[in-house]
Scaffold this motif. Structure first.
Motif, PDB file in Angstrom:
ATOM      1  N   ASP A 163      -5.480  23.827  -7.589  1.00  0.00           N
ATOM      2  CA  ASP A 163      -3.959  23.426  -7.314  1.00  0.00           C
ATOM      3  C   ASP A 163      -3.926  21.869  -7.472  1.00  0.00           C
ATOM      4  O   ASP A 163      -2.702  21.332  -7.766  1.00  0.00           O
ATOM      5  CB  ASP A 163      -3.752  23.596  -6.093  1.00  0.00           C
ATOM      6  CG  ASP A 163      -3.493  25.210  -6.094  1.00  0.00           C
ATOM      7  OD1 ASP A 163      -3.200  25.902  -6.794  1.00  0.00           O
ATOM      8  OD2 ASP A 163      -3.403  25.680  -4.673  1.00  0.00           O
ATOM      9  N   ARG A 217     -13.602  31.185  -1.926  1.00  0.00           N
ATOM     10  CA  ARG A 217     -12.203  31.193  -3.143  1.00  0.00           C
ATOM     11  C   ARG A 217     -11.227  30.534  -2.855  1.00  0.00           C
ATOM     12  O   ARG A 217     -10.543  30.094  -3.553  1.00  0.00           O
ATOM     13  CB  ARG A 217     -12.031  32.844  -3.002  1.00  0.00           C
ATOM     14  CG  ARG A 217     -13.394  33.847  -3.412  1.00  0.00           C
ATOM     15  CD  ARG A 217     -13.602  33.592  -4.918  1.00  0.00           C
ATOM     16  NE  ARG A 217     -12.799  33.834  -5.770  1.00  0.00           N
ATOM     17  CZ  ARG A 217     -12.699  33.459  -7.111  1.00  0.00           C
ATOM     18  NH1 ARG A 217     -13.990  33.190  -7.677  1.00  0.00           N
ATOM     19  NH2 ARG A 217     -11.457  33.784  -7.767  1.00  0.00           N
ATOM     20  N   THR A 218     -10.722  30.484  -1.393  1.00  0.00           N
ATOM     21  CA  THR A 218      -9.713  29.771  -1.116  1.00  0.00           C
ATOM     22  C   THR A 218      -9.886  28.202  -1.445  1.00  0.00           C
ATOM     23  O   THR A 218      -8.908  27.626  -1.885  1.00  0.00           O
ATOM     24  CB  THR A 218      -9.382  29.894   0.629  1.00  0.00           C
ATOM     25  OG1 THR A 218      -9.401  31.207   0.828  1.00  0.00           O
ATOM     26  CG2 THR A 218      -8.022  28.970   1.006  1.00  0.00           C
ATOM     27  N   TYR A 219     -11.116  27.837  -1.138  1.00  0.00           N
ATOM     28  CA  TYR A 219     -11.372  26.156  -1.560  1.00  0.00           C
ATOM     29  C   TYR A 219     -11.153  26.020  -3.144  1.00  0.00           C
ATOM     30  O   TYR A 219     -10.812  24.993  -3.556  1.00  0.00           O
ATOM     31  CB  TYR A 219     -12.774  25.679  -1.045  1.00  0.00           C
ATOM     32  CG  TYR A 219     -13.158  24.483  -1.570  1.00  0.00           C
ATOM     33  CD1 TYR A 219     -12.446  23.326  -0.874  1.00  0.00           C
ATOM     34  CD2 TYR A 219     -14.293  24.353  -2.302  1.00  0.00           C
ATOM     35  CE1 TYR A 219     -12.987  22.134  -1.375  1.00  0.00           C
ATOM     36  CE2 TYR A 219     -14.596  23.291  -2.673  1.00  0.00           C
ATOM     37  CZ  TYR A 219     -13.989  21.930  -2.278  1.00  0.00           C
ATOM     38  OH  TYR A 219     -14.429  20.791  -2.684  1.00  0.00           O
ATOM     39  N   THR A 248      -9.480  27.606  -4.887  1.00  0.00           N
ATOM     40  CA  THR A 248      -8.122  27.829  -5.245  1.00  0.00           C
ATOM     41  C   THR A 248      -7.155  26.160  -5.066  1.00  0.00           C
ATOM     42  O   THR A 248      -6.166  25.890  -6.025  1.00  0.00           O
ATOM     43  CB  THR A 248      -7.057  28.783  -4.586  1.00  0.00           C
ATOM     44  OG1 THR A 248      -7.466  30.118  -4.685  1.00  0.00           O
ATOM     45  CG2 THR A 248      -5.671  28.898  -4.794  1.00  0.00           C
ATOM     46  N   THR A 249      -7.790  25.681  -4.084  1.00  0.00           N
ATOM     47  CA  THR A 249      -7.183  24.477  -3.773  1.00  0.00           C
ATOM     48  C   THR A 249      -7.682  23.424  -4.844  1.00  0.00           C
ATOM     49  O   THR A 249      -7.009  22.444  -5.240  1.00  0.00           O
ATOM     50  CB  THR A 249      -7.654  23.882  -2.190  1.00  0.00           C
ATOM     51  OG1 THR A 249      -9.092  23.643  -2.489  1.00  0.00           O
ATOM     52  CG2 THR A 249      -7.436  24.717  -1.277  1.00  0.00           C
ATOM     53  N   GLU A 288      -8.930  23.963   7.756  1.00  0.00           N
ATOM     54  CA  GLU A 288      -8.820  25.517   7.914  1.00  0.00           C
ATOM     55  C   GLU A 288      -9.234  25.698   9.244  1.00  0.00           C
ATOM     56  O   GLU A 288      -9.318  27.021   9.620  1.00  0.00           O
ATOM     57  CB  GLU A 288      -9.622  26.055   6.934  1.00  0.00           C
ATOM     58  CG  GLU A 288      -9.176  26.055   5.533  1.00  0.00           C
ATOM     59  CD  GLU A 288      -8.000  26.858   5.183  1.00  0.00           C
ATOM     60  OE1 GLU A 288      -8.191  27.949   5.493  1.00  0.00           O
ATOM     61  OE2 GLU A 288      -6.973  26.031   4.417  1.00  0.00           O
ATOM     62  N   TYR A 342     -17.642  33.919   1.570  1.00  0.00           N
ATOM     63  CA  TYR A 342     -17.168  34.032   0.276  1.00  0.00           C
ATOM     64  C   TYR A 342     -15.718  33.881   0.154  1.00  0.00           C
ATOM     65  O   TYR A 342     -15.193  33.220  -0.755  1.00  0.00           O
ATOM     66  CB  TYR A 342     -17.370  35.378  -0.300  1.00  0.00           C
ATOM     67  CG  TYR A 342     -17.199  35.366  -1.675  1.00  0.00           C
ATOM     68  CD1 TYR A 342     -17.979  34.672  -2.749  1.00  0.00           C
ATOM     69  CD2 TYR A 342     -16.128  36.131  -2.350  1.00  0.00           C
ATOM     70  CE1 TYR A 342     -17.636  34.828  -4.109  1.00  0.00           C
ATOM     71  CE2 TYR A 342     -15.951  36.523  -3.649  1.00  0.00           C
ATOM     72  CZ  TYR A 342     -16.702  35.799  -4.545  1.00  0.00           C
ATOM     73  OH  TYR A 342     -16.175  35.956  -5.789  1.00  0.00           O
ATOM     74  N   SER A 343     -15.052  34.508   1.073  1.00  0.00           N
ATOM     75  CA  SER A 343     -13.493  34.356   0.992  1.00  0.00           C
ATOM     76  C   SER A 343     -12.934  32.938   1.434  1.00  0.00           C
ATOM     77  O   SER A 343     -12.032  32.541   0.698  1.00  0.00           O
ATOM     78  CB  SER A 343     -12.787  35.190   2.266  1.00  0.00           C
ATOM     79  OG  SER A 343     -11.544  35.108   2.428  1.00  0.00           O
ATOM     80  N   ILE A 344     -13.610  32.259   2.146  1.00  0.00           N
ATOM     81  CA  ILE A 344     -13.434  30.819   2.435  1.00  0.00           C
ATOM     82  C   ILE A 344     -13.566  30.000   1.086  1.00  0.00           C
ATOM     83  O   ILE A 344     -12.634  29.162   0.758  1.00  0.00           O
ATOM     84  CB  ILE A 344     -14.242  30.238   3.429  1.00  0.00           C
ATOM     85  CG1 ILE A 344     -13.608  30.788   4.868  1.00  0.00           C
ATOM     86  CG2 ILE A 344     -14.028  28.838   3.511  1.00  0.00           C
ATOM     87  CD1 ILE A 344     -12.297  30.710   5.254  1.00  0.00           C
ATOM     88  N   PHE A 358     -11.520  19.964   3.864  1.00  0.00           N
ATOM     89  CA  PHE A 358     -10.812  21.410   3.474  1.00  0.00           C
ATOM     90  C   PHE A 358     -11.405  22.353   4.657  1.00  0.00           C
ATOM     91  O   PHE A 358     -10.380  22.858   5.218  1.00  0.00           O
ATOM     92  CB  PHE A 358     -11.426  21.831   2.282  1.00  0.00           C
ATOM     93  CG  PHE A 358     -11.353  23.367   2.435  1.00  0.00           C
ATOM     94  CD1 PHE A 358      -9.997  23.850   2.050  1.00  0.00           C
ATOM     95  CD2 PHE A 358     -12.139  24.222   2.288  1.00  0.00           C
ATOM     96  CE1 PHE A 358      -9.597  25.316   1.897  1.00  0.00           C
ATOM     97  CE2 PHE A 358     -12.173  25.581   2.259  1.00  0.00           C
ATOM     98  CZ  PHE A 358     -10.689  26.282   1.967  1.00  0.00           C
TER      99      PHE A 358
END
Length: 301
Positions: free
Chosen positions: A64, A56-58, A60-61, A42, A52-54, A38
């Motif tokens: 998904d 949260r993206t992880y 989400t994946t 990115e 922390y933002s990264i 991942f």
């Protein structure tokens, strides 16, 4: 960036310092590989760039991919532990997972086999052959001691004390514990060792002291035990899916249903924490019905 050095350092830590089992290390390995893939996708060049933002993206994946909440929690827990290690080794300066809070997952009630169904399974086994004597011994040990299938296939002849009716089990993290077994298991083991095991050894068999053997005289594997149990269930014409860990669940459930102390069951199962044993505090429908009928003043006329 090549994250390989972090990967290797952490796996060495798990193996050497934590003395983690092979299965545990493999699970962490898969979780790390997925996370590193991942980060590469990115275009992140350093673990210091993970915030922390990264995370949260992880997360989400992972959602998904339609992973279960339990699987996602396990991955996040693995990575949180990984970053704790990095902080200790000064390979990172903050743990981006520390502020990530996931909803708790409900522990499913373990499936177990009723005592009557276990009796049918035992009585259906043909004990006239060498393999039949081995099969009944395996089943008696799994159900009679509650050991994990990985622990069962690691047993040696020397780990069995027929006089004291105990086995020395090597569990997770190479922790050893003594587990008692009853008369049925004792008789089955004696018969297997006396009349069956030597017959399974062939000229091509490698010399070893492992207790349970396959048809070629080599150490039985965990997969082999599962196949044996599947075949026994099929031959018994039982409409149940029974696997080795279900026998472990049944062992704990039947002990507690019959009044065993929770701490004692914890010791027998080799659980480090009582919370792991508490999932067995449910009772069977028969037990629940019996308690109600004998205890409630309005249950009978």
């Amino acid at each position: 960036m090549n994250f390989f050095k972090y990967w290797l350092a952490y796996l060495d830590y798990l193996q050497i310092e934590k003395n983690a089992s092979k299965l545990t290390i493999e699970a962490y390995e898969k979780d790390l590989a997925d996370f590193f893939n991942f980060l590469t996708s990115e275009n992140l060049q350093s673990l210091q760039d993970v915030n922390y933002s990264i995370i949260r993206t992880y997360l989400t994946t992972l959602y998904d991919k339609n992973l279960s909440r339990r699987s996602i929690n396990r991955r996040i827990s693995s990575l949180r532990s990984f970053y704790k290690f990095l902080l200790r080794e000064e390979m990172a300066f903050e743990n981006p997972f520390v502020h990530l809070h996931l909803p708790k997952t409900a522990h499913p009630i373990p499936e177990f086999v009723y005592q009557e169904e276990m009796k049918i399974l035992f009585e259906s086994i043909d004990q006239s052959t060498a393999l039949g004597k081995r099969n009944i011994a395996i089943l008696e040990v799994l159900y009679g001691t509650g050991v994990r299938v990985s622990e069962c296939v690691q047993l040696t002849i020397d780990s069995v004390d027929l006089d004291l009716q105990t086995i020395l089990v090597t569990g997770k993290g190479n922790k050893e514990r003594y587990v008692p077994f009853g008369e049925y298991a004792s008789q089955a083991l004696q018969l297997y060792l006396k009349e069956s095991r030597s017959l399974l050894i062939t000229e091509k068999s490698q010399p070893h002291n492992v207790l349970f053997l396959n048809a070629r005289g080599n150490p039985l594997t965990a997969r082999g035990v599962r196949l044996i149990i599947n075949k026994l269930v099929e031959e018994a014409a039982i409409t149940l899916h029974i696997h080795p860990h279900k026998l472990r669940h049944s062992f704990a459930t039947h002990l507690l249903d019959n009044g065993a102390d929770l701490r004692a069951v914890q010791e027998l199962l080799g659980h480090s924490h009582l919370s792991s044993t508490q999932i067995y505090t449910h009772v069977s429908k028969d037990r629940l019905s019996h308690v109600y009928k004998t205890a409630h003043p309005r249950a009978k006329r």
